[in-house]
Enzyme design. Structure first.
Site, short mmCIF file in Angstrom:
data_model
loop_
_atom_site.label_atom_id
_atom_site.label_comp_id
_atom_site.label_asym_id
_atom_site.label_seq_id
_atom_site.Cartn_x
_atom_site.Cartn_y
_atom_site.Cartn_z
N HIS A 232 -105.94 -5.79 21.27
CA HIS A 232 -104.63 -5.18 21.57
C HIS A 232 -104.51 -4.71 23.04
O HIS A 232 -104.63 -3.54 23.36
CB HIS A 232 -104.23 -4.09 20.59
CG HIS A 232 -105.28 -3.09 20.19
ND1 HIS A 232 -106.02 -2.37 21.08
CD2 HIS A 232 -105.67 -2.69 18.96
CE1 HIS A 232 -106.83 -1.56 20.44
NE2 HIS A 232 -106.64 -1.75 19.14
N HIS A 272 -95.96 -0.32 20.10
CA HIS A 272 -97.24 -0.23 20.81
C HIS A 272 -97.17 -0.65 22.27
O HIS A 272 -97.99 -0.23 23.07
CB HIS A 272 -98.30 -1.10 20.10
CG HIS A 272 -98.93 -0.42 18.93
ND1 HIS A 272 -98.28 -0.29 17.72
CD2 HIS A 272 -100.13 0.18 18.78
CE1 HIS A 272 -99.07 0.35 16.88
NE2 HIS A 272 -100.20 0.65 17.49
N ASP A 294 -102.13 -5.77 13.60
CA ASP A 294 -102.88 -4.51 13.54
C ASP A 294 -102.33 -3.64 12.41
O ASP A 294 -102.31 -2.41 12.48
CB ASP A 294 -102.82 -3.77 14.88
CG ASP A 294 -103.90 -2.70 15.02
OD1 ASP A 294 -104.92 -2.79 14.31
OD2 ASP A 294 -103.72 -1.76 15.82
N SER A 329 -101.78 4.78 15.28
CA SER A 329 -102.88 4.28 14.45
C SER A 329 -102.45 3.01 13.73
O SER A 329 -101.98 3.06 12.60
CB SER A 329 -103.27 5.35 13.42
OG SER A 329 -102.15 5.72 12.66
#
Length: 409
Positions: A232, A272, A294, A329
């Protein structure tokens, strides 16, 4: 004309009235499938004097290779980092559910955990082909525990580990087995990481750089020892700085060994990574971009409290945080949504968006000869999508394993 059955008795399927993603462009051709593989129609006509047994009208759909998710922590209430007695039924449930999002193969991902968790879970993960039972499993992605404390993100600090003398043995003792492991994410600035990268690479395991404070030269050294992926991009690493761009600098580094490509994961969920950062990465190194979800256990469920391994997380809309903090998260994005967001955010072509979720992850794992393309003789894992890239039907080995109920076929 009846089929010539001298080569095989299996039925031949011809998908007509479609646009196929082949050789990086949508082509108006038919797709021919037999025994789970994509057929070359010229060989069929001229060598076998054969024809289709069954024709299917695709109603002008796009046909693209099935999506491959190399970083997915769970979903639909299933958490791959939680050791449970019914772990296998959890992995079966998730592999079934993600078919509706176009995922035909995936790497179940474990976040940083105590050794006892790896020892209990990893023997329960086995590489398997996809089918009506669900998406295929390509092997586990172990994200941690050999990562940086400063960039741990949502990983539990008390479970983090460093490499001691005999570093690779230390890793083996932590995980218990590498039999089903496909990717390991580690921080390359750690002492003795070079020997670990070399040993993992020797065993055909992809090494990914992430959760790290590595500078560019440390990242380049890791690539020279065999690392090929970045976990990521932008998340859980030093921010880009013009005098030392850190791991991000690998996208334009001139110290990548000849013939090697560095790939990088992007969580294209609109949370993100700012769309501008997504565009910068894509324009700098388009052929390396791999879309990943993710996703965590809460994907597909209502907002509220869920788990990510040892931690409790809260889902608020599309945001997921470690409970009581603002630490991101994982995501609750589905792969098809990531593809659509990537297309919209970057203004790239439809072909480019689809290949970021299919061809590129297949190339990363070295399986592009059978997955991630619609080339002749490759596995017939493919999707039917409408022009807005919503999945209408999912096929694995030529068999329809999911379809939108409204699709009249």
């Amino acid at each position: 004309m009846p089929s010539n059955k001298s080569v095989s008795d299996a039925p031949i399927f011809q998908f007509t009235n479609c646009r196929i993603l082949r050789n990086h462009e949508l082509q108006r051709e038919d797709l021919w499938v037999r025994e789970g593989k994509i057929l070359n129609p010229e060989k069929l006509f001229f060598d076998e004097k054969g024809s289709a047994d069954i024709q299917l009208d695709c109603k002008d759909s796009i046909i693209a290779p099935g999506f491959i998710d190399v970083q997915i922590n769970g979903g639909f209430g299933v958490d791959f980092s939680l050791a449970t007695d019914d772990f296998k039924s959890g992995i079966d449930l998730l592999s079934q559910k993600i078919l509706s999002h176009g995922v035909t193969s995936f790497c179940p991902t474990l976040v940083t955990s105590p050794p006892s968790v790896y020892h209990q879970i990893l023997p329960q993960i086995s590489v398997r082909n996809g089918g009506a039972h669900g998406a295929g499993i390509l092997g586990a992605h172990l994200e941690g525990p050999f990562i940086s404390k400063e960039k741990k993100g949502a990983h539990p600090e008390h479970c983090l580990r460093t490499f001691e003398a005999g570093a690779f043995q230390d890793l083996l003792a932590t995980y218990g087995t590498l039999d089903c492991v496909r990717i390991v994410t580690l921080a390359p600035e750690m002492k003795r990481s070079s020997e670990v990268i070399r040993e993992l690479t020797k065993r055909g395991i992809c090494v990914s750089l992430g959760h790290s404070v590595a500078n560019l030269s440390q990242a380049e050294e890791a690539v020279q020892h065999g690392a090929t992926f970045i976990t990521h991009l932008f998340n859980a690493m030093l921010p880009f700085h013009h005098r030392d761009p850190g791991i991000v600098g690998l996208l334009t580094s001139d110290k990548i060994p000849a013939g090697r490509r560095v790939f990088y994961g992007m969580i294209s969920d609109g949370i993100h990574t700012n769309p501008a950062a997504l565009r910068i990465a894509h324009r700098a190194h388009p052929k390396g971009l791999v879309l990943v979800t993710d996703a965590i256990a809460g994907m597909g469920l209502a907002p509220g409290r869920h788990t990510l391994g040892q931690q409790v997380v809260e889902i608020d809309g599309l945001n997921t945080y470690i409970a009581g903090t603002k630490t991101l998260s994982g995501s609750v994005a589905t792969m098809d949504a990531c593809v659509r967001h990537f297309l919209e955010a970057t203004g790239c072509s439809v072909e480019t968006a689809l290949e970021a979720a299919s061809l590129h992850p297949a190339q990363l794992l070295g399986i592009e000869h059978k997955k991630g393309t619609l080339n002749y003789d490759s596995d017939a894992d493919f999707l039917m999508l409408n022009d807005s890239l919503y999945v209408q039907a999912t096929y694995i080995a030529g068999e329809q394993v999911w379809r939108q109920d409204t699709l009249g076929m």
